[in-house]
Every structure is written in C-alpha cells, then in structure tokens.
Design an enzyme around this catalytic site. Structure first.
Site, PDB file in Angstrom:
ATOM      1  N   LYS A 177       0.845  -1.208   0.000  1.00 29.09           N
ATOM      2  CA  LYS A 177       0.000   0.000   0.000  1.00 29.09           C
ATOM      3  C   LYS A 177       0.869   1.243   0.000  1.00 29.09           C
ATOM      4  CE  LYS A 177      -3.804  -2.254   2.308  1.00 29.09           C
ATOM      5  NZ  LYS A 177      -4.248  -2.764   3.596  1.00 29.09           N
TER       6      LYS A 177
ATOM      7  N   ASP B 196     -11.822   2.037   3.662  1.00 25.77           N
ATOM      8  CA  ASP B 196     -12.138   0.621   3.466  1.00 25.77           C
ATOM      9  C   ASP B 196     -13.627   0.437   3.167  1.00 25.77           C
ATOM     10  OD1 ASP B 196     -10.145  -1.373   3.517  1.00 25.77           O
ATOM     11  OD2 ASP B 196      -9.849  -1.137   5.682  1.00 25.77           O
TER      12      ASP B 196
ATOM     13  N   GLN C  34      -5.509  -2.076   9.460  1.00 21.80           N
ATOM     14  CA  GLN C  34      -5.236  -3.354   8.792  1.00 21.80           C
ATOM     15  C   GLN C  34      -5.815  -4.510   9.608  1.00 21.80           C
ATOM     16  OE1 GLN C  34      -3.748  -3.782   5.734  1.00 21.80           O
ATOM     17  NE2 GLN C  34      -4.228  -5.950   5.952  1.00 21.80           N
TER      18      GLN C  34
HETATM   19  N1  GUN Z   1      -6.992  -7.409   5.506  1.00 24.39           N
HETATM   20  C1  GUN Z   1      -7.275  -8.163   4.417  1.00 24.39           C
HETATM   21  N2  GUN Z   1      -8.007  -7.458   3.537  1.00 24.39           N
HETATM   22  C2  GUN Z   1      -8.195  -6.239   4.077  1.00 24.39           C
HETATM   23  C3  GUN Z   1      -8.875  -5.061   3.630  1.00 24.39           C
HETATM   24  O1  GUN Z   1      -9.469  -4.993   2.554  1.00 24.39           O
HETATM   25  N3  GUN Z   1      -8.827  -4.005   4.483  1.00 24.39           N
HETATM   26  C4  GUN Z   1      -8.205  -4.043   5.681  1.00 24.39           C
HETATM   27  N4  GUN Z   1      -8.228  -2.958   6.441  1.00 24.39           N
HETATM   28  N5  GUN Z   1      -7.567  -5.118   6.132  1.00 24.39           N
HETATM   29  C5  GUN Z   1      -7.572  -6.206   5.319  1.00 24.39           C
END
Ligand code: GUN
Length: 312
Positions: free
Chosen positions: A60, A127, A104
C-alpha cells in the site's frame, strides 16, 4: 493441453487494469497539486506482526508513492490495549491533514476489530467498512465503498460485461467482499445469489452463474465442472498452499503451479482451479495478478475521493 488452446478462456489481467486505475488517480493528484491543493493523505494502522499484513501494508505504501498520495504508517505492538488504538483513531479522525484511515485486519487477539472500524469517521473510512458507508451502499447512495468489490466492478465495466439481467453467483458472504459485491451487482441489475458454506449443492448453484465471484479463502474449491460454459469468473481468494497432496488434487490442470509447490514448498492460488476453469469459462482472473492488485487501486481511488469529499 495444446490442442485445446483455441477454446481457452481469456485471462482477465487485474494488474493491467489496476495500473490503469492508478494512472487515473495519479493524474488527478497531479491536477490537485497544479491547482495549489495538497496531496491526499492515507493513514494505515498496523497492530502486531502478522506477516501477510506487513506485506499488504508495504504494498500500500509503495502504491501511494507511485500516485503521489502521502502515506503515513502507524505501527503498534500486538499487546497494545484497545484504548490506545481508540485514541490513535480519534487523533487521526480529528487531524485535518489526514484524509483516509485504514486499520489493517486481522487485529491481534484481544482487540475488537468492529469497535475499531466503527470508530473511524465515515468520511475517512477508505475501506468502506463503517456501518454508515455500508448503509449508504445498501440504499444505493454515494459513499465510500469496499475496495475489492469496487475494483472488481471497474474491471467488469472495462471489459464491457453487460450485467443487466445476468445471473451472478457470489460465493462467500463476508462484509469485505461477498455482501458488498452482491449489492453492487444488484445495483447494476444482475440477478444475484449469495452462496456460502451452508448452501445445498454448491456446484449446481455455481453452474447457474454467468458471472461467478469466488471469495471464500479455500484453495481450489471451485472445480472446472462447477463453472458454466462461457461464464466470467472472478477469483478473489489469495491462498498459500503448502500441502503437496492438496496441490496434486487442485493443480491437476496446472502443472506449473504444482512444479512451484514441489520446488519451493509453497505456492499462491485462488479459490478457483484456474487451469480447469480456463477450459470452460470465457474469462478468468488469475492468482496472483488478478483481483489482488485491483484492491490497492480501489483503496487509493477511495483515498482521493475521501479527500475531495471532505473539501480539501
Ligand atoms: N486485511 C485483508 N483485507 C483487508 C482489507 O481490505 N482491508 C483491511 N483494512 N484489512 C484487510
């Protein structure tokens, strides 16, 4: 295998589409800077040392760099008390230089993920997991929407798949992918079935799908015989397989995957048996290089949207 080449499905290149989406975000960020506005800023909160999460967070950060989004990382120890996570989210909510907040997942044991996600300001919820944003999606109103289904819809639109009246089956009912994906397909007038682990005769339900979206996290669950001839298959699963017996079963039509598993001891694959699906479907996303890169592109698009919607 070779003689079947002419009837093989198209590989839907998620990486190439993610690159197109990221380029669009990059141009919009550049246009903001040219107008004297600041770059959008994304805060990522990582609690603990989950190895997969560390990889995601690194990816990211790198993608933010590519498009000119400012990336801030907050790393907390796995034994951080919930009150401290809450406090950090409160500070990020109040900070006018932060446009998007991502916590996360998964959070370490002892921390309440829902409580953390519900604490994020809906305006900064890149998200799209906050109940306010989920509610807006349910009502078909604009809001921040979950990244993976948003990017999947963008991929389908790019390839010109007509969704109106189409039979779609979404395999999996998570809040991250399954449920929002079903709502977005419904919004585009598809006839949607959500199937899951308790669904009776899952293969028969999947065989009805003109569009099959697999998001259950079970390596190779979907066999070629589950796929309707000519269907479009989106494979959202990203699974690491280490079990050779399992690999021999699910990679029967994918000798290269089996070879990687044998030589390296592990291989990434989706929820769909890619080699088998390629012989039946009209188009299939691979793993890796399919839906995975699209999710990050969706996140950065949401960060830009959040920044602009907050009038910054
Ligand atoms: N962990 C796995 N996929 C995701 C996601 O789309 N967002 C977040 N915040 N954590 C994740």
């Amino acid at each position: 295998m070779e003689e079947k080449g002419a009837t093989m499905a198209t590989i839907l290149d998620g990486k190439a589409h993610a690159d197109r989406m990221l380029e669009e975000v990059r141009l919009q960020v550049e246009a903001r800077l040219a107008k004297g506005l600041r770059a959008p800023a994304l805060a990522v909160v990582l609690v603990g040392e989950d190895p997969a999460s560390q990889v995601y967070v690194r990816n990211k950060g790198a993608a933010c760099g590519r498009v000119g989004i400012r990336s801030l990382e907050f790393r907390l120890a796995s034994d951080t008390p919930q009150a401290e996570v809450d406090g950090l989210i409160d500070r990020l909510n109040a900070d006018p230089t932060v446009d998007g907040i991502l916590v996360q997942l998964p959070l370490p044991k002892g921390l309440d993920a829902k409580r953390a996600l519900h604490r994020i300001s809906p305006a900064k919820d890149v998200d799209g997991f906050h109940p306010m944003n989920q509610g807006l999606l349910l009502e078909g109103l604009p809001g921040l929407r979950p990244c993976t289904p948003t990017a999947c819809m963008s991929l389908l639109a790019h390839h010109g798949l007509a969704l109106k009246g189409l039979r779609a089956v979404v395999l999996g009912r998570s809040e991250i992918v399954g449920k929002p994906m079903a709502l977005m397909l419904l919004e585009q007038h598809a006839t949607v079935t959500i199937a899951h682990s308790r669904t009776r005769d899952l293969p028969a339900v999947c065989r009805e799908a003109d569009l099959l979206v697999a998001a259950v996290g079970q390596p190779g669950l979907v066999e070629g015989s589950w796929v309707k001839p000519g269907a479009v298959v989106l494979d959202v699963g990203i699974n690491r397989v280490v079990d050779l017996a399992l690999g021999e079963r699910i990679f029967a039509a994918e000798p290269r995957k089996l070879e990687v598993l044998r030589t390296k001891g592990a291989v990434l694959c989706g929820d769909v048996r890619f080699g088998e699906a390629m012989e039946v479907a009209s188009a299939v996303t691979p793993v890796p290089g399919g839906v995975g890169p699209l999710t990050i592109a969706g996140l950065l698009l949401n960060t830009l949207t959040a920044c602009e919607a907050q009038g910054r």
